[in-house]
Design an enzyme around this catalytic site. Sequence first.
Site, short mmCIF file in Angstrom:
data_model
loop_
_atom_site.label_atom_id
_atom_site.label_comp_id
_atom_site.label_asym_id
_atom_site.label_seq_id
_atom_site.Cartn_x
_atom_site.Cartn_y
_atom_site.Cartn_z
N ARG A 48 0.96 -1.34 -0.07
CA ARG A 48 0.27 -0.03 0.12
C ARG A 48 1.02 0.94 0.15
O ARG A 48 0.69 2.08 -0.69
CB ARG A 48 -0.72 -0.26 1.31
CG ARG A 48 -1.07 1.72 1.10
CD ARG A 48 -3.22 1.48 1.77
NE ARG A 48 -2.82 0.21 3.25
CZ ARG A 48 -2.18 1.07 4.84
NH1 ARG A 48 -1.36 1.58 4.56
NH2 ARG A 48 -2.29 -0.12 5.25
N TYR A 76 -16.19 16.87 -14.51
CA TYR A 76 -17.36 15.27 -14.49
C TYR A 76 -18.22 15.53 -13.58
O TYR A 76 -17.52 16.32 -12.31
CB TYR A 76 -15.75 14.73 -14.39
CG TYR A 76 -16.22 13.31 -14.40
CD1 TYR A 76 -16.60 12.05 -15.35
CD2 TYR A 76 -16.16 12.34 -13.00
CE1 TYR A 76 -17.64 11.13 -15.22
CE2 TYR A 76 -16.45 11.13 -12.84
CZ TYR A 76 -16.75 10.25 -14.12
OH TYR A 76 -17.32 9.63 -13.33
N ASP A 89 -7.96 19.15 -13.63
CA ASP A 89 -7.98 17.48 -14.24
C ASP A 89 -7.42 16.90 -15.64
O ASP A 89 -8.39 18.50 -16.51
CB ASP A 89 -9.39 17.35 -13.59
CG ASP A 89 -9.73 16.17 -14.28
OD1 ASP A 89 -9.18 15.64 -15.01
OD2 ASP A 89 -10.65 15.54 -13.87
N LYS A 132 -9.56 6.53 -19.14
CA LYS A 132 -9.83 7.45 -20.20
C LYS A 132 -9.03 7.46 -21.04
O LYS A 132 -8.02 5.97 -21.50
CB LYS A 132 -10.13 8.70 -19.77
CG LYS A 132 -11.00 8.82 -18.64
CD LYS A 132 -11.98 7.75 -18.82
CE LYS A 132 -13.21 8.17 -18.07
NZ LYS A 132 -13.46 9.34 -16.59
C1 LIG Z 1 -14.01 9.89 -15.83
C2 LIG Z 1 -13.77 10.78 -15.28
C3 LIG Z 1 -13.00 10.79 -13.56
C4 LIG Z 1 -13.85 9.58 -13.42
O1 LIG Z 1 -12.47 8.67 -12.99
P1 LIG Z 1 -12.42 7.59 -12.79
O2 LIG Z 1 -11.64 6.63 -13.57
O3 LIG Z 1 -13.74 7.01 -13.57
O4 LIG Z 1 -12.89 7.10 -11.60
C5 LIG Z 1 -12.84 12.15 -13.14
N1 LIG Z 1 -12.66 13.32 -14.35
C6 LIG Z 1 -12.98 12.91 -15.49
C7 LIG Z 1 -12.54 14.40 -16.48
C8 LIG Z 1 -13.39 11.80 -16.22
O5 LIG Z 1 -13.86 11.57 -17.62
#
Ligand SMILES: *Cc1c(COP(=O)(O)O)cnc(C)c1O
Length: 386
Positions: free
Chosen positions: A51, A103, A175, A200
């Site tokens: 961890r 998001y 982000d 993604k």
């Molecule tokens: C999908 C997404 C998230 C969340 O990520 P997960 O891997 O699904 O937990 C956060 N920010 C953006 C812009 C996203 O497209």
Amino acid sequence: MAHYMHIESAVIHGGIYGDYSTGAVNTPVYLTSTYEQDGLGKPRSKWEYSRTGNPTRAALEALIAELETGTHGFAFASGMAAIDAVLHLFRSGDGIIISSNVYGGTFRILDKIFGQYGLRCKIVDTADLEAVKNAFTTDVRALLIESPANPLLTVTDIEAVSGIARANGAITIVDNTFMTPYLQRPLELGADIVLHSATKYLGGHSDVIAGFVVVKDAELAKRIHFIQNAVGAVAGPFDAFLLIRSIKTLAVRMEAHAANAEKIALALQGCPAVKNLYYPGLQTAQGYEVQKKQAKNGGAMISFELQNDYDINKFFNGLKMIALAESLGGVESLVCHPASMTHASVPKEIREQTGITEKLIRLSVGIENYEDLHNDLFNAIKGARR
Ligand SMILES: *Cc1c(COP(=O)(O)O)cnc(C)c1O
């Protein structure tokens, strides 16, 4: 010192390349939870418990730090776990400004989880610099943005808002999921923290859920590592291996994604069935100049609405190759309906105010053959006419 200069090489050779003890060119998957010690207080290596740290995850963390030009990277079990870790930096009474379209999960964790502990979130149109300046009351500690933001692809000037945040003693968190470090590097533009849903584009094949935090400051790195270890939502070694493998092709994938998306956006722009079109790579788009300044291209996410005499259900049903699904950034093209899927957790009034209407369609353009993509999309549009 790296013996290469460009990101196309860094995605392949960056971080901790291969395995010194065997010469293996790939980082081994260290499927171990713990590490033997030679005696009390005598660890055999720097590893003690997975961890806290795992060699496969560490190789990935070094890689994402290098690609984002940060000093430290942290890999999490999901993008939301990464966001959760960053939000743990704050305390009750602190204010956070977020972009008016982010998001849905980011809004939800602030509203429903951290709201319970007294973290206050303010929704601001961060593309409007005056509005950002005015939103800085004395409790605001951070600005959390996406650029381009999800799902309306609103572009925020990262350098400008980072400057405003800094002048107000706050940090900027970006982000960078939609762009990846191949297209945009927020830390170079003045941001303090970069977040990713690695699920993604970084994963790129719709087969892994993971997230990242990257920082460029040792003190902040120490705090994030403490939270990562204390809370424990780490990425497992096998997922770390998958991500290292995926990131090797990030440059070629992003070029292919964007090349398809630019052509699709132009075709949609010329289509009379399309009402509103959002793609930051189009000269007519909001924030086109800012996008050109801070990113390599417009990326591969496109949102649009069809004219009133088109039936959105018929459109989704008419697609044969492009799948209706949440998520984005995989090699395969996906469509989604933000109002009922990715942004369902955003209250209807806020959705309507910010333009996330019931008619909005979001397209993640994959790397399939352009003609096949074009035909599938426009056949479905044609068939959706009432
Ligand atoms: C999908 C997404 C998230 C969340 O990520 P997960 O891997 O699904 O937990 C956060 N920010 C953006 C812009 C996203 O497209």
